[in-house]
Design an enzyme around this catalytic site. Structure first.
Site, short mmCIF file in Angstrom:
data_model
loop_
_atom_site.label_atom_id
_atom_site.label_comp_id
_atom_site.label_asym_id
_atom_site.label_seq_id
_atom_site.Cartn_x
_atom_site.Cartn_y
_atom_site.Cartn_z
N ASP A 190 -7.45 -8.06 0.41
CA ASP A 190 -6.59 -8.43 1.40
C ASP A 190 -7.24 -7.98 2.87
O ASP A 190 -8.19 -7.25 2.88
CB ASP A 190 -5.13 -7.39 1.42
CG ASP A 190 -5.45 -6.09 1.75
OD1 ASP A 190 -5.06 -5.96 3.11
OD2 ASP A 190 -5.90 -5.11 1.15
N HIS A 230 -4.42 -22.33 9.49
CA HIS A 230 -5.73 -22.71 8.95
C HIS A 230 -6.65 -21.37 8.25
O HIS A 230 -7.41 -21.81 7.16
CB HIS A 230 -6.56 -23.23 10.08
CG HIS A 230 -8.16 -23.50 9.76
ND1 HIS A 230 -8.54 -24.61 8.87
CD2 HIS A 230 -9.00 -22.67 10.02
CE1 HIS A 230 -9.75 -24.21 8.84
NE2 HIS A 230 -9.98 -23.22 9.43
N GLY A 265 0.97 3.53 2.36
CA GLY A 265 1.32 4.05 3.65
C GLY A 265 0.19 5.22 3.78
O GLY A 265 0.21 5.66 5.09
N GLY A 266 -0.40 5.79 3.00
CA GLY A 266 -1.38 6.79 3.29
C GLY A 266 -2.37 6.44 4.18
O GLY A 266 -2.84 7.28 5.14
N PHE A 267 -2.94 5.37 4.18
CA PHE A 267 -4.25 5.00 5.05
C PHE A 267 -3.61 4.91 6.51
O PHE A 267 -4.48 5.38 7.56
CB PHE A 267 -4.79 3.53 4.46
CG PHE A 267 -5.94 3.13 5.41
CD1 PHE A 267 -7.41 3.79 4.97
CD2 PHE A 267 -5.73 2.27 6.24
CE1 PHE A 267 -8.38 3.34 5.79
CE2 PHE A 267 -7.05 1.83 6.97
CZ PHE A 267 -8.39 2.59 6.85
N ASP A 319 0.86 -1.27 -0.21
CA ASP A 319 0.08 -0.02 0.00
C ASP A 319 0.85 1.19 0.00
O ASP A 319 2.19 1.19 0.03
CB ASP A 319 -0.87 -0.05 1.14
CG ASP A 319 -0.27 -0.07 2.49
OD1 ASP A 319 1.01 0.28 2.64
OD2 ASP A 319 -0.97 -0.33 3.49
N CYS A 371 -5.41 -28.92 9.64
CA CYS A 371 -6.49 -29.50 9.44
C CYS A 371 -6.24 -31.25 9.45
O CYS A 371 -6.85 -32.03 9.77
CB CYS A 371 -7.53 -29.35 8.60
SG CYS A 371 -8.45 -27.89 8.96
#
Lengths: 376, 376
Positions: free
Chosen positions: B271, B340, B95-97, B93, B314
């Site tokens: 994501d 898992h 980085g802004g968020f 990303d 599993c």
């Protein structure tokens, strides 16, 4: 019928031995280091990575597993191997040592030990029948007898009482394992020779237990606070009186030099939480001694922890990356350094086996220990 | 030259698409879920296990990596792939968020954002040149442009200002990536269409960015606190105006039903930290919804988390064992449940791809979501 333990060779200049121990879950080449899986997991590492670094046998802790989730539950779920996803050999201790070190309000009697759980204070009792029953529930490949481990220092009389009691319990454990068919089914039971710093008591204990013909023997009561020379002296005072054709084990030990020195005294098996415990704090083993990966000097270090060491961590990651993970508090840091540290121990023992085979163990281990004391 | 994105097929009864995205580090089959590796590690999991569960591409967080260990250090050590031992594709990303969600004292201007590090209060600045430079240092396969993500709710004027600024920054980022040769070297840069709950602003943003011919597009500003129907409405208001021949990505999303619904709206990439974050608390995904492995009812449960699901956890371990690890505070519990949960997401997306290929995605995803709401 072939013996479960073959002595394949001996070092000409020390008491080091090369052996092969057969268990219900496979063969173990000795001398061997056993990663510790206290609560049904070698901390921070999946069995996939354990196999990858060449672990042959691991350890489980009876005291912890019996409190939580309980040995009955583990038996219901198919035994400790199935429970924890490890199909190789497992050695379990008797739980006695943790009763002395962790539990509250313990009271020792001739039948066993009453104590309170360190988790919830529940009142519990461990005697020969209980420890053998629990280890049978776990499906242990190598079960340890219940013993009384005297503290250090201890006076001679108290030590003699503990030795006598340990001998009675060992006798009882073997009888139980015989009657129940545990031994006949190919599980092994190891005795534990105590005696603290009293050479004659150590000899007496070793000879008396040897006469009982156990599948293996531990040197007990070492690494309980005594100085290192004293520890080695106690091992040296015991091993000559243990049967040559049976594997020998010192419990809960040690640093790499300690292990190499004890191999030279004729010990075959080792377990220790040290490599995994310190890994989670960023301490990594190298042939020049341990390094603290939190140190600023590794911030840009592109090298692996140990150049050329063939484990996942060293093949894949730089010291700088491991430092980043550890200083950032990322779980993966502990996992990757644990993989490296356990492999460092396993690889060290593999080197030891090769040098015993080659007949130059004595000189090699001295040189290894000397280098280990010299920082890179 | 073949396009980096091939549209392989479309679902007849929804907007779901089956695609194939080519990157410098390999091919990604879409729709795809990308495990999140915030600080240079997918938390608690080695890349060995990530590969084993079929992860095709992972995410790195520019904000975190730029603060620690810094993108310059990662570049010196060969880029993020080498640094973290992952040789598959990586999306980062901008980085802004995180500047908006984590940092202190941020101040937004036309050139970028001034802010203070949440770690040590250091004064920093991120503008188009900085975010493209950092992502070039990391060696990102898919870099995201800097954008301004308006909060929810936001008034129309403020949203329009954020959209206009985001468009200018996107234009600038693309120019920088062109001039520097980043795009020509096969790295991709994705634009981000904002617009909050204003359909016309969303359309305007999408069309303006589409005209700039980016290699891919994200629907931004979703999952910032708005109710789920609103979120889906915003995605539906955006995707029709994005170019059909480019991959589409909603950032930071979501629950399994949310992802399936967004695939039906024509989104290709996802994501989310959810599956790994909740795993460390013992929450495990199943086709009948998540279960809390700390629950007493799993104490003796010999079943795997999901019967027949082909992942290491599993295949190997019972719910009882996982519960034991988690209630005992063992790190391996978090690791195994993360394996898992990530595989559950990856497998769900593999199923989605198969159903799009088969042409029955619309009906399948409705049935899947209905079952997910029914506890086992």
């Amino acid at each position: 019928m072939a013996s479960h333990f073959q002595l394949l060779g001996k070092d000409p200049a020390s008491a080091a031995r090369r052996g092969r121990l057969t268990t219900r879950h496979g063969v173990v080449e000795t001398p061997i280091f056993m990663p510790v899986g206290t609560q049904g997991t070698v901390k921070a590492v999946t069995p996939v990575h354990l196999r990858d670094i060449g672990a042959q046998i691991i350890l489980g802790n009876t005291y912890h597993l019996n409190l939580r989730p309980t040995s009955e539950l583990i038996r219901e779920l198919g035994g400790l191997h199935a429970f924890m996803g490890w199909d190789g050999p497992i050695l379990t201790d008797s739980g006695g040592f943790q009763v002395f070190s962790l539990s509250k309000l313990r009271e020792i009697g001739d039948d066993g030990v009453s104590f309170q759980s360190h988790l919830d204070g529940a009142k519990l009792f461990l005697g020969p029948r209980e420890v053998m029953g629990i280890q049978a529930n776990l499906g242990s490949d190598i079960a340890m007898v219940l013993d009384e481990c005297p503290p250090w220092p201890v006076d001679r009389d108290a030590c003699a009482v503990a030795c006598a009691r340990s001998l009675r319990w060992a006798t009882r454990c073997k009888a139980i394992a015989t009657e129940s068919g545990f031994l006949a089914a190919g599980h092994h039971v190891f005795a534990i020779a105590q005696g603290s710093t009293y050479d004659d008591l150590r000899r007496e204990a070793a000879e008396a237990l040897a006469a009982l013909d156990f599948p293996g023997y531990a040197v007990g009561g070492v690494s309980v606070g005594e100085p290192e020379p004293e520890m080695l002296k106690q091992v040296a005072a015991t091993t000559p009186y243990l049967p040559e054709g049976k594997p020998r084990y010192t419990m809960g030990l040690g640093t790499p030099p300690q292990i190499l020195r004890m191999i030279a005294l004729g010990v075959d098996m080792f377990d220790c939480v040290l490599p995994s415990r310190v890994a989670r704090n960023g301490l990594a083993f190298t042939p020049h001694g341990p390094i603290n990966l939190r140190n600023e000097k590794y911030r840009k270090d592109p090298r692996p922890v140990v150049e050329g060491l063939d484990n996942y961590t060293c093949r894949t990651f730089s010291r700088a990356y491991l430092r980043h993970l550890i200083t950032s508090g990322e779980m993966l840091g502990g996992t990757l350094v644990t993989i490296h540290n356990l492999h460092f121990y396993l690889d060290l023992l593999a080197q030891a086996r090769a040098h015993i085979e080659r007949g130059d163990y004595a000189a090699w281990h001295q040189a290894w220990i000397a280098r280990y004391a010299q920082p890179e």
